[in-house]
Design a protein around this motif. Structure first.
Motif, PDB file in Angstrom:
ATOM      1  N   GLY A  28      38.294  44.201  38.683  1.00  0.00           N
ATOM      2  CA  GLY A  28      39.033  43.223  37.908  1.00  0.00           C
ATOM      3  C   GLY A  28      38.168  42.491  36.904  1.00  0.00           C
ATOM      4  O   GLY A  28      38.667  41.988  35.892  1.00  0.00           O
ATOM      5  N   ARG A  29      36.885  42.409  37.171  1.00  0.00           N
ATOM      6  CA  ARG A  29      35.951  41.776  36.235  1.00  0.00           C
ATOM      7  C   ARG A  29      35.472  42.746  35.164  1.00  0.00           C
ATOM      8  O   ARG A  29      34.715  42.388  34.274  1.00  0.00           O
ATOM      9  CB  ARG A  29      34.741  41.224  36.993  1.00  0.00           C
ATOM     10  CG  ARG A  29      35.075  40.022  37.872  1.00  0.00           C
ATOM     11  CD  ARG A  29      33.862  39.589  38.681  1.00  0.00           C
ATOM     12  NE  ARG A  29      32.689  39.374  37.829  1.00  0.00           N
ATOM     13  CZ  ARG A  29      31.438  39.358  38.281  1.00  0.00           C
ATOM     14  NH1 ARG A  29      31.197  39.552  39.573  1.00  0.00           N
ATOM     15  NH2 ARG A  29      30.436  39.142  37.449  1.00  0.00           N
ATOM     16  N   GLY A  30      35.925  44.011  35.259  1.00  0.00           N
ATOM     17  CA  GLY A  30      35.599  44.987  34.236  1.00  0.00           C
ATOM     18  C   GLY A  30      34.312  45.747  34.457  1.00  0.00           C
ATOM     19  O   GLY A  30      33.811  46.399  33.542  1.00  0.00           O
ATOM     20  N   LEU A  71      51.788  36.503  34.074  1.00  0.00           N
ATOM     21  CA  LEU A  71      51.284  36.711  35.424  1.00  0.00           C
ATOM     22  C   LEU A  71      52.264  36.157  36.464  1.00  0.00           C
ATOM     23  O   LEU A  71      52.650  34.998  36.396  1.00  0.00           O
ATOM     24  CB  LEU A  71      49.931  36.020  35.597  1.00  0.00           C
ATOM     25  CG  LEU A  71      48.733  36.709  34.959  1.00  0.00           C
ATOM     26  CD1 LEU A  71      47.491  35.874  35.183  1.00  0.00           C
ATOM     27  CD2 LEU A  71      48.556  38.102  35.503  1.00  0.00           C
ATOM     28  N   PRO A  72      52.669  36.986  37.431  1.00  0.00           N
ATOM     29  CA  PRO A  72      53.544  36.499  38.493  1.00  0.00           C
ATOM     30  C   PRO A  72      52.730  35.718  39.520  1.00  0.00           C
ATOM     31  O   PRO A  72      51.498  35.701  39.460  1.00  0.00           O
ATOM     32  CB  PRO A  72      54.086  37.803  39.090  1.00  0.00           C
ATOM     33  CG  PRO A  72      52.978  38.787  38.889  1.00  0.00           C
ATOM     34  CD  PRO A  72      52.360  38.412  37.550  1.00  0.00           C
ATOM     35  N   PRO A  73      53.374  35.067  40.496  1.00  0.00           N
ATOM     36  CA  PRO A  73      52.634  34.385  41.562  1.00  0.00           C
ATOM     37  C   PRO A  73      51.752  35.391  42.303  1.00  0.00           C
ATOM     38  O   PRO A  73      52.078  36.576  42.400  1.00  0.00           O
ATOM     39  CB  PRO A  73      53.745  33.855  42.475  1.00  0.00           C
ATOM     40  CG  PRO A  73      54.932  33.756  41.590  1.00  0.00           C
ATOM     41  CD  PRO A  73      54.827  34.893  40.621  1.00  0.00           C
ATOM     42  N   ALA A 131      45.768  37.380  27.657  1.00  0.00           N
ATOM     43  CA  ALA A 131      47.011  37.162  28.402  1.00  0.00           C
ATOM     44  C   ALA A 131      46.699  36.664  29.803  1.00  0.00           C
ATOM     45  O   ALA A 131      47.344  35.744  30.322  1.00  0.00           O
ATOM     46  CB  ALA A 131      47.816  38.457  28.468  1.00  0.00           C
ATOM     47  N   PHE A 132      45.695  37.259  30.438  1.00  0.00           N
ATOM     48  CA  PHE A 132      45.294  36.820  31.767  1.00  0.00           C
ATOM     49  C   PHE A 132      44.758  35.388  31.727  1.00  0.00           C
ATOM     50  O   PHE A 132      45.082  34.555  32.569  1.00  0.00           O
ATOM     51  CB  PHE A 132      44.207  37.742  32.329  1.00  0.00           C
ATOM     52  CG  PHE A 132      44.717  39.065  32.806  1.00  0.00           C
ATOM     53  CD1 PHE A 132      45.883  39.175  33.538  1.00  0.00           C
ATOM     54  CD2 PHE A 132      44.004  40.225  32.534  1.00  0.00           C
ATOM     55  CE1 PHE A 132      46.337  40.398  33.987  1.00  0.00           C
ATOM     56  CE2 PHE A 132      44.446  41.461  32.977  1.00  0.00           C
ATOM     57  CZ  PHE A 132      45.626  41.546  33.704  1.00  0.00           C
ATOM     58  N   TYR A 163      44.205  40.641  39.394  1.00  0.00           N
ATOM     59  CA  TYR A 163      44.765  39.355  38.974  1.00  0.00           C
ATOM     60  C   TYR A 163      46.017  39.017  39.762  1.00  0.00           C
ATOM     61  O   TYR A 163      46.221  37.870  40.161  1.00  0.00           O
ATOM     62  CB  TYR A 163      45.083  39.383  37.476  1.00  0.00           C
ATOM     63  CG  TYR A 163      43.864  39.150  36.613  1.00  0.00           C
ATOM     64  CD1 TYR A 163      43.505  37.880  36.201  1.00  0.00           C
ATOM     65  CD2 TYR A 163      43.069  40.218  36.207  1.00  0.00           C
ATOM     66  CE1 TYR A 163      42.392  37.660  35.410  1.00  0.00           C
ATOM     67  CE2 TYR A 163      41.952  40.016  35.412  1.00  0.00           C
ATOM     68  CZ  TYR A 163      41.609  38.741  35.022  1.00  0.00           C
ATOM     69  OH  TYR A 163      40.501  38.539  34.250  1.00  0.00           O
ATOM     70  N   GLU A 164      46.863  39.994  39.985  1.00  0.00           N
ATOM     71  CA  GLU A 164      48.130  39.744  40.683  1.00  0.00           C
ATOM     72  C   GLU A 164      47.898  39.283  42.123  1.00  0.00           C
ATOM     73  O   GLU A 164      48.699  38.527  42.671  1.00  0.00           O
ATOM     74  CB  GLU A 164      49.006  40.996  40.675  1.00  0.00           C
ATOM     75  CG  GLU A 164      49.616  41.311  39.317  1.00  0.00           C
ATOM     76  CD  GLU A 164      50.587  42.469  39.377  1.00  0.00           C
ATOM     77  OE1 GLU A 164      51.554  42.460  38.608  1.00  0.00           O
ATOM     78  OE2 GLU A 164      50.382  43.387  40.193  1.00  0.00           O
ATOM     79  N   THR A 165      46.838  39.769  42.742  1.00  0.00           N
ATOM     80  CA  THR A 165      46.553  39.380  44.123  1.00  0.00           C
ATOM     81  C   THR A 165      45.725  38.117  44.222  1.00  0.00           C
ATOM     82  O   THR A 165      45.496  37.592  45.314  1.00  0.00           O
ATOM     83  CB  THR A 165      45.804  40.511  44.852  1.00  0.00           C
ATOM     84  OG1 THR A 165      44.606  40.826  44.130  1.00  0.00           O
ATOM     85  CG2 THR A 165      46.670  41.768  44.964  1.00  0.00           C
ATOM     86  N   GLY A 166      45.232  37.609  43.090  1.00  0.00           N
ATOM     87  CA  GLY A 166      44.441  36.392  43.097  1.00  0.00           C
ATOM     88  C   GLY A 166      42.961  36.613  43.326  1.00  0.00           C
ATOM     89  O   GLY A 166      42.198  35.641  43.399  1.00  0.00           O
ATOM     90  N   LEU A 167      42.530  37.877  43.428  1.00  0.00           N
ATOM     91  CA  LEU A 167      41.096  38.134  43.596  1.00  0.00           C
ATOM     92  C   LEU A 167      40.309  37.688  42.370  1.00  0.00           C
ATOM     93  O   LEU A 167      39.167  37.254  42.470  1.00  0.00           O
ATOM     94  CB  LEU A 167      40.853  39.625  43.864  1.00  0.00           C
ATOM     95  CG  LEU A 167      41.116  40.133  45.282  1.00  0.00           C
ATOM     96  CD1 LEU A 167      40.867  41.628  45.352  1.00  0.00           C
ATOM     97  CD2 LEU A 167      40.227  39.405  46.285  1.00  0.00           C
TER      98      LEU A 167
END
Length: 221
Positions: free
Chosen positions: A166-168, A143-145, A136-137, A209-213
């Motif tokens: 975020g990379r697990g 995913l929102p902006p 999904a990612f 993901y949401e923050t763009g990192l």
């Protein structure tokens, strides 16, 4: 410490089977069973359990809506139960505060482990569900902006910790990447969760993901 659990599933045999497995454990007590989302929310409000097992597809109020209410009103952990590894509600359920997903054909030992794990502050996803989340990612679906303003609350090291979450990466892997101790990583992780109002590491992955990192295609297993 006795772990108090509510089991919610519209299939009586599934519900009873899960309850029997959990009740057989010396440290787990099933305080209520529920056949739909309304009953599950009522049981969570009445009993204040440590964990609620929620079938994601139930009549009346489904598990997703029940999860939103339970996570908003209580501190208990929610584990979503599904027959489908590619469930359409995956992302929304995790954003609602669910600590993870289990497939209904989960092994007995894995069910017991999952309940104990989320109480200990861990999060979990069945492997097929993890693949669905990453897919999904990667596709950009749901995913929102980017919400970069959330990063203002974090220090530079906490931002890097969130990126690695975020990379697990595990705590040990993050410690190696940042050249610090695991104890220091645990402190950074705790700070990230507290500052961003996150319940666990699953929500930290979503926040990355949401923050763009972390960006679609930027995930490395």
């Amino acid at each position: 410490m006795t772990i108090r659990v509510v089991v919610a599933d519209d299939q009586e045999l599934v519900r009873a089977g899960f309850a029997m497995i959990l009740t057989a454990q010396p440290d787990i007590e099933v305080v209520a069973e529920a056949g739909n989302g309304f009953e599950a929310v009522g049981a969570a409000r009445a009993h204040r359990p440590d964990v609620v097992l929620l079938d994601i597809r139930m009549p009346g109020m489904d598990g997703l809506e029940a999860a939103r209410i339970v996570c908003a009103e209580t501190d208990c952990r929610v584990i979503m139960l599904t027959t489908y590894g590619q469930d359409d509600y995956l992302f929304d359920a995790l954003r609602a505060g669910a600590s993870g997903f289990l497939l209904k054909d989960v092994r007995r030992d894995d069910l017991v482990y999952a309940v104990r794990a989320v109480v200990a502050g861990e999060s979990l996803l069945a492997p097929s569900v993890t693949r669905a989340l990453i897919a999904a990612f990667t596709s950009g679906r749901a995913l929102p902006p980017p919400r970069t303003e959330l990063l203002d609350a974090l220090t530079a090291r906490e931002r890097e910790t969130l990126r690695l979450l975020g990379r697990g990466l595990t705590n040990a892997e993050i410690a190696a990447a940042l050249v610090v101790s695991e104890h220091t990583v645990k402190t950074h992780v705790s700070n990230v969760l507290t500052k961003l109002g996150l319940r666990d590491r699953v929500q930290a992955v979503i926040a990355a993901y949401e923050t763009g990192l972390v960006t679609p295609g930027g995930f490395t297993a």
